[in-house]
Write a protein that holds these residues in place. Structure first.
Motif, PDB file in Angstrom:
ATOM      1  N   GLN A 132       0.831  -1.199   0.000  1.00 23.53           N
ATOM      2  CA  GLN A 132       0.000   0.000   0.000  1.00 23.53           C
ATOM      3  C   GLN A 132       0.859   1.239   0.000  1.00 23.53           C
ATOM      4  O   GLN A 132       1.494   1.566   0.997  1.00 23.53           O
ATOM      5  N   ALA A 133       0.844   1.947  -1.111  1.00 29.03           N
ATOM      6  CA  ALA A 133       1.606   3.181  -1.233  1.00 29.03           C
ATOM      7  C   ALA A 133       0.780   4.369  -0.762  1.00 29.03           C
ATOM      8  O   ALA A 133      -0.437   4.408  -0.956  1.00 29.03           O
ATOM      9  N   SER A 134       1.450   5.343  -0.177  1.00 31.79           N
ATOM     10  CA  SER A 134       0.789   6.570   0.270  1.00 31.79           C
ATOM     11  C   SER A 134       1.796   7.712   0.263  1.00 31.79           C
ATOM     12  O   SER A 134       3.002   7.496   0.123  1.00 31.79           O
ATOM     13  N   GLY A 135       1.270   8.935   0.410  1.00 33.00           N
ATOM     14  CA  GLY A 135       2.147  10.086   0.514  1.00 33.00           C
ATOM     15  C   GLY A 135       2.219  10.965  -0.718  1.00 33.00           C
ATOM     16  O   GLY A 135       2.906  11.992  -0.712  1.00 33.00           O
ATOM     17  N   LEU A 151       7.250   9.330   0.013  1.00 40.38           N
ATOM     18  CA  LEU A 151       6.268   8.268  -0.144  1.00 40.38           C
ATOM     19  C   LEU A 151       6.539   7.156   0.858  1.00 40.38           C
ATOM     20  O   LEU A 151       7.694   6.891   1.201  1.00 40.38           O
ATOM     21  N   SER A 152       5.462   6.508   1.291  1.00 39.96           N
ATOM     22  CA  SER A 152       5.571   5.365   2.192  1.00 39.96           C
ATOM     23  C   SER A 152       4.890   4.167   1.577  1.00 39.96           C
ATOM     24  O   SER A 152       3.942   4.312   0.802  1.00 39.96           O
ATOM     25  N   CYS A 153       5.373   2.990   1.937  1.00 39.52           N
ATOM     26  CA  CYS A 153       4.771   1.738   1.474  1.00 39.52           C
ATOM     27  C   CYS A 153       4.648   0.804   2.659  1.00 39.52           C
ATOM     28  O   CYS A 153       5.657   0.456   3.295  1.00 39.52           O
ATOM     29  N   TYR A 165      10.301   3.457   2.256  1.00 37.05           N
ATOM     30  CA  TYR A 165      10.101   4.887   2.043  1.00 37.05           C
ATOM     31  C   TYR A 165      10.860   5.336   0.799  1.00 37.05           C
ATOM     32  O   TYR A 165      11.918   4.806   0.476  1.00 37.05           O
ATOM     33  N   GLN A 207      -1.768  -0.798  -5.281  1.00 35.61           N
ATOM     34  CA  GLN A 207      -2.313   0.414  -5.866  1.00 35.61           C
ATOM     35  C   GLN A 207      -1.330   1.552  -5.664  1.00 35.61           C
ATOM     36  O   GLN A 207      -0.625   1.600  -4.660  1.00 35.61           O
ATOM     37  N   THR A 252       0.111   5.712  -5.801  1.00 35.96           N
ATOM     38  CA  THR A 252      -0.193   7.026  -5.266  1.00 35.96           C
ATOM     39  C   THR A 252       0.273   8.067  -6.275  1.00 35.96           C
ATOM     40  O   THR A 252       1.368   7.969  -6.829  1.00 35.96           O
TER      41      THR A 252
END
Length: 120
Positions: free
Chosen positions: A4-7, A19-21, A79, A112, A114
């Motif tokens: 799950q990627a975010s940021g 970005l974080s995973c 990251y 998914q 980001t």
């Protein structure tokens, strides 16, 4: 397998993003983890990957010297620190895994992405 990627977000040219995973569902420290990016209509581009112990990294030519990848095996996290961002860095960024450590992108699973948008 979950990655799950975010940021992601909107940033001005020259700015930075991290970005974080978050990974789960597989033995995290048995896998190389990395990032690739994709713009609609264009080929996928490998960005960075980090070996299982976190002491070796590999970067795509277009980001080398500007991006930095790291991992925390205790937290199952990876990251991507992105500095000196350019409009050409605009893409959806995906966190991915590969089994073999080589200075190549050989991802076999990803989650998914980001969206990162860099304005000029």
């Amino acid at each position: 397998v979950q990655l799950q990627a975010s940021g992601g977000g909107l940033v001005q040219s020259g700015g930075s993003l991290r970005l974080s995973c978050a990974a789960s569902g597989f033995p995290f420290d048995d896998y190389v983890i990395g990032w690739f990016r994709q713009v609609p209509g264009k080929q996928r581009e490998g960005v960075a990957c980090i070996n299982k112990s976190g002491n070796d990294t590999y970067y795509g030519d277009s980001v080398r010297g500007r991006f930095s990848i790291s991992r925390d095996n205790a937290k199952n996290m990876v990251y991507l620190q992105m500095n000196s961002l350019k409009p050409d860095d605009t893409a959806v960024y995906y966190c991915a895994r590969q089994k073999e450590w080589r200075h190549m992108f050989l991802f076999d699973s990803w989650g998914q992405g980001t969206l990162v948008t860099v304005s000029s």
